[in-house]
Design a protein around this motif. Structure first.
Motif, PDB file in Angstrom:
ATOM      1  N   VAL A 186       0.890  -1.168   0.000  1.00  0.00           N
ATOM      2  CA  VAL A 186       0.000   0.000   0.000  1.00  0.00           C
ATOM      3  C   VAL A 186       0.922   1.211   0.000  1.00  0.00           C
ATOM      4  N   GLY A 187       0.986   1.921  -1.115  1.00  0.00           N
ATOM      5  CA  GLY A 187       1.948   3.019  -1.245  1.00  0.00           C
ATOM      6  C   GLY A 187       3.356   2.444  -1.132  1.00  0.00           C
ATOM      7  N   LYS A 188       4.063   2.847  -0.071  1.00  0.00           N
ATOM      8  CA  LYS A 188       5.431   2.312   0.116  1.00  0.00           C
ATOM      9  C   LYS A 188       5.467   1.228   1.185  1.00  0.00           C
ATOM     10  N   GLU A 189       4.340   1.011   1.861  1.00  0.00           N
ATOM     11  CA  GLU A 189       4.329   0.019   2.947  1.00  0.00           C
ATOM     12  C   GLU A 189       4.102  -1.384   2.387  1.00  0.00           C
ATOM     13  N   VAL A 190       4.840  -2.345   2.968  1.00  0.00           N
ATOM     14  CA  VAL A 190       4.729  -3.724   2.492  1.00  0.00           C
ATOM     15  C   VAL A 190       4.346  -4.625   3.664  1.00  0.00           C
ATOM     16  N   PHE A 191       3.289  -5.413   3.495  1.00  0.00           N
ATOM     17  CA  PHE A 191       2.816  -6.334   4.535  1.00  0.00           C
ATOM     18  C   PHE A 191       2.878  -7.753   3.958  1.00  0.00           C
ATOM     19  N   SER A 192       3.639  -8.619   4.611  1.00  0.00           N
ATOM     20  CA  SER A 192       3.885  -9.927   3.991  1.00  0.00           C
ATOM     21  C   SER A 192       3.460 -11.079   4.876  1.00  0.00           C
ATOM     22  N   LEU A 193       3.018 -12.117   4.205  1.00  0.00           N
ATOM     23  CA  LEU A 193       2.660 -13.359   4.890  1.00  0.00           C
ATOM     24  C   LEU A 193       3.376 -14.507   4.200  1.00  0.00           C
ATOM     25  N   ALA A 194       3.891 -15.451   5.007  1.00  0.00           N
ATOM     26  CA  ALA A 194       4.412 -16.699   4.447  1.00  0.00           C
ATOM     27  C   ALA A 194       3.287 -17.713   4.545  1.00  0.00           C
ATOM     28  N   ILE A 195       3.115 -18.482   3.497  1.00  0.00           N
ATOM     29  CA  ILE A 195       1.973 -19.408   3.453  1.00  0.00           C
ATOM     30  C   ILE A 195       2.485 -20.823   3.203  1.00  0.00           C
ATOM     31  N   THR A 196       2.143 -21.728   4.089  1.00  0.00           N
ATOM     32  CA  THR A 196       2.579 -23.119   3.934  1.00  0.00           C
ATOM     33  C   THR A 196       1.355 -24.006   3.732  1.00  0.00           C
ATOM     34  N   SER A 197       1.484 -24.857   2.731  1.00  0.00           N
ATOM     35  CA  SER A 197       0.334 -25.701   2.384  1.00  0.00           C
ATOM     36  C   SER A 197       0.858 -27.023   1.835  1.00  0.00           C
ATOM     37  N   ASP A 198      -0.025 -28.039   1.800  1.00  0.00           N
ATOM     38  CA  ASP A 198       0.413 -29.329   1.253  1.00  0.00           C
ATOM     39  C   ASP A 198       0.127 -29.435  -0.243  1.00  0.00           C
ATOM     40  N   LEU A 216      10.043  -9.126   4.963  1.00  0.00           N
ATOM     41  CA  LEU A 216      10.904  -9.435   3.818  1.00  0.00           C
ATOM     42  C   LEU A 216      12.215  -8.665   3.945  1.00  0.00           C
ATOM     43  N   PRO A 217      13.302  -9.191   3.352  1.00  0.00           N
ATOM     44  CA  PRO A 217      14.551  -8.408   3.301  1.00  0.00           C
ATOM     45  C   PRO A 217      14.256  -7.044   2.667  1.00  0.00           C
ATOM     46  N   SER A 218      14.971  -6.019   3.100  1.00  0.00           N
ATOM     47  CA  SER A 218      14.646  -4.664   2.617  1.00  0.00           C
ATOM     48  C   SER A 218      14.762  -4.558   1.097  1.00  0.00           C
TER      49      SER A 218
END
Lengths: 284, 329
Positions: A186-198, A216-218
């Motif tokens: 959103v604009g410059k902001e980053v919101f991250s999720l890691a998702i694990t599934s089978d 995340l790494p910058s």
């Protein structure tokens, strides 16, 4: 006042409306299918049948999830042209539109995005498009999906698939083994999720899928923000895969159904960021 | 080699004939040819891509293509009549997505593909007016509304053109009535209609009279603006419709991405020649484009895969499994 545009059955719209209500933010919802029925549009504002007029100059930002009409259904002819005017207004009248229709063209084609979005640190998977042929000859684990923005369930190619005739173009990609990452920008902001599934496509897993907020790494965050800015998006949902060799780009969605992901976050950070960005003065 | 991708229309065919007469290497493929009979093998990697199209008798290696003349902006549904009815829309989207990608890989394209072409922004009449006005052209007054009564109020005591959508700008005849479908009313201006054809830096202008058409001189400023609006819209070739009023004002009505060359009164050698110069003039815009060498797939595959079907079954377009709309995330 924030303007929300789309259809009334859109779950993301319902979610964002609820958030704005809880935070006592004024908004108005335009049902794209009711133009000319419930209200009229011109280049100055929205004229409701009951006499109410909302000037576009009073709108601070637009949360736009309007989309082309589903070609599988028949709609009144006038609705198509009315939507053309709505898209024109959204593209030319406001600064803060999440997102304007004229910025979302790249979403039409996944391979177009692949070439367009490659970065120094975010790599693209080895990909092949085949049409009017039989997909023999893949020696590595390979997945396949639609070439366009049509939704498809991502699957791994198996010996039977290798003998099936491909007619329309199909996108085959090296199966990148790693962790799925969904980064919302959103604009410059980053919101991250890691998702694990089978399953390869976590969206269609029958078993439990795990979501975990990650930073995340910058360099990767910066490149996600770059991709978003380069396309004049204010908001995007970027799919990545994290491996031991780095991050791979899958696709960038200019109209992400972010509510599905935010439900797995501790706070409603994406909604908050969206609300703030849309509360700024918008008229051009 | 120049590649022509298009409908089976007269212009694409005429251009192909021109190239043939002048012994310029080219391939002309209609959408129908490609959708039905071309096997596609297109590889995308971090630093390279390569692409081969194979038909029964032609093998096109895209590393040898210098430029593309195309008409890919909309694929008609009737191109997909051999597909099951329920698969046609899907098939159309997949081919369109592929064409967009493949063509966008080239710098020498008439016309280049741009985001705003893809979603139709550049076809909206009022959008063109906005840009034209910023450049310096006179533009007609207009009023757009979904409310027909308000449009009727706008056109009172005016000469106007009534439009049913904001895209179609081909019919510029004066209207006599607003109908329930009308969405846009544009001021009708009395004047000499002029069609301007721009090809890169060449400007050809044709005045259209009842008795026929003839070349017309445009002032330098107007020629400059025609070039400018063409570039601002991301185009190399355009057709611009202008009206010249008795008091010497030039009103711009539309810019089209697909010129109607039959309206251009100049010798076709001039415009086809210029288009050919453009398509042959620059290098291909690939990053480290390798020689025809495929990676990640065996050469045996190439041989096996390019078996062209003699008979096309009424196949499903869906090799992949479409997802339910409820799952859209």
């Amino acid at each position: 006042m924030i303007l929300i545009v789309g259809t009334k059955d859109d779950l993301t719209i319902k979610y964002f409306q609820k958030y704005l209500t809880q935070n006592m933010r004024l908004f108005v919802f335009l049902n794209q299918n009711n133009i000319g029925i419930e209200y009229h549009l011109d280049l100055d504002g929205i004229h409701y049948n009951n006499g109410l007029f909302i000037a576009f100059s009073s709108i601070t930002g637009v949360f736009n999830r309007a989309r082309d009409l589903n070609p599988r259904y028949k709609y009144p002819k006038k609705l198509y042209s009315n939507l053309g005017l709505l898209f024109y207004i959204l593209d030319t009248t406001f600064n803060n539109v999440v997102n304007r229709s004229d910025t979302t063209g790249s979403n039409i084609s996944k391979p177009y995005q692949l070439r367009f979005y490659k970065r120094k640190n975010i790599k693209i998977p080895k990909s092949t498009i085949l049409a009017n042929t039989i997909p023999l000859g893949f020696h590595e684990s390979t997945i396949y999906k639609s070439t366009s923005s049509e939704r498809s369930i991502v699957k791994e190619i198996n010996p039977v698939d290798s003998l099936r005739q491909v007619t329309c173009p199909v996108l085959f990609q090296k199966n990148i083994c790693g962790t799925n990452i969904r980064a919302h920008v959103v604009g410059k902001e980053v919101f991250s999720l890691a998702i694990t599934s089978d399953t390869i496509d976590y969206r269609y897993s029958k078993n439990k899928t795990r979501f975990e907020e990650v930073e995340l790494p910058s360099s990767i965050s910066r490149e996600c923000a770059d991709i978003t800015k380069q396309n004049n998006f204010l908001f995007s949902g970027i799919d990545l895969i994290k491996t031991t060799r780095g991050y791979y780009f899958l696709e960038a969605n200019p109209s992400p159904g972010y509510h599905y992901f935010e439900k797995h976050m501790n706070e409603k950070k994406i909604s908050f960021a969206l609300m703030n960005i849309l509360a700024k003065r918008s008229i051009k | 080699m120049i590649l022509i991708i298009g409908c089976n229309n007269a212009f694409a065919k005429k251009y192909s004939e021109y190239l043939g007469r002048n012994k310029i290497e080219h391939v002309f493929l209609s959408f129908q040819d490609i959708i039905n009979d071309v096997s596609v093998f297109d590889n995308i990697e971090d630093k390279s891509n390569n692409c081969i199209w194979q038909t029964n008798n032609v093998r096109i290696d895209f590393s040898s293509i210098t430029g593309i003349y195309h008409e890919v902006l909309y694929l008609e549904e009737n191109l997909f009549f051999e597909f099951d009815a329920k698969d046609r829309n899907y098939a159309r989207n997949e081919w369109f997505a592929y064409f967009v990608y493949r063509i966008s890989q080239f710098e020498n394209v008439i016309n280049p593909i741009h985001h705003k072409h893809l979603n139709g922004s550049y076809f909206r009449w009022i959008f063109i007016f906005k840009i034209a006005k910023e450049i310096g052209f006179h533009t007609p007054e207009y009023y757009a509304s979904t409310d027909v009564e308000k449009i009727s109020d706008f056109v009172k005591n005016k000469r106007y053109i009534a439009m049913n959508d904001v895209y179609n700008f081909k019919n510029l005849a004066e209207s006599t009535a607003i109908n329930p479908e009308t969405l846009l009313a544009v001021e009708y201006i009395q004047g000499i209609p002029i069609l301007v054809h721009v090809i890169n830096d060449l400007v050809l202008s044709t005045a259209i009279y009842n008795e026929g058409s003839e070349p017309i001189y445009l002032p330098d400023q107007i020629r400059k603006w025609c070039l400018q609006i063409t570039r601002e819209l991301g185009l190399v070739v355009s057709e611009i419709f202008i009206k010249l009023t008795p008091d010497n004002k030039y009103y711009l009505y539309y810019v089209s991405l697909f010129p109607n060359w039959s309206s251009c009164c100049y010798d076709e050698e001039i415009y086809w020649g210029k288009i050919t110069d453009v398509l042959n003039s620059k290098k291909i815009n690939f990053d480290n484009y390798p020689a025809s060498k495929t990676k990640g797939i065996s050469q045996a595959h190439l041989k096996k895969s390019f078996i062209i079907r003699k008979h096309r079954p009424n196949v499903h377009g869906n090799y992949v499994e479409p997802a339910c709309i409820e799952h859209q995330i």
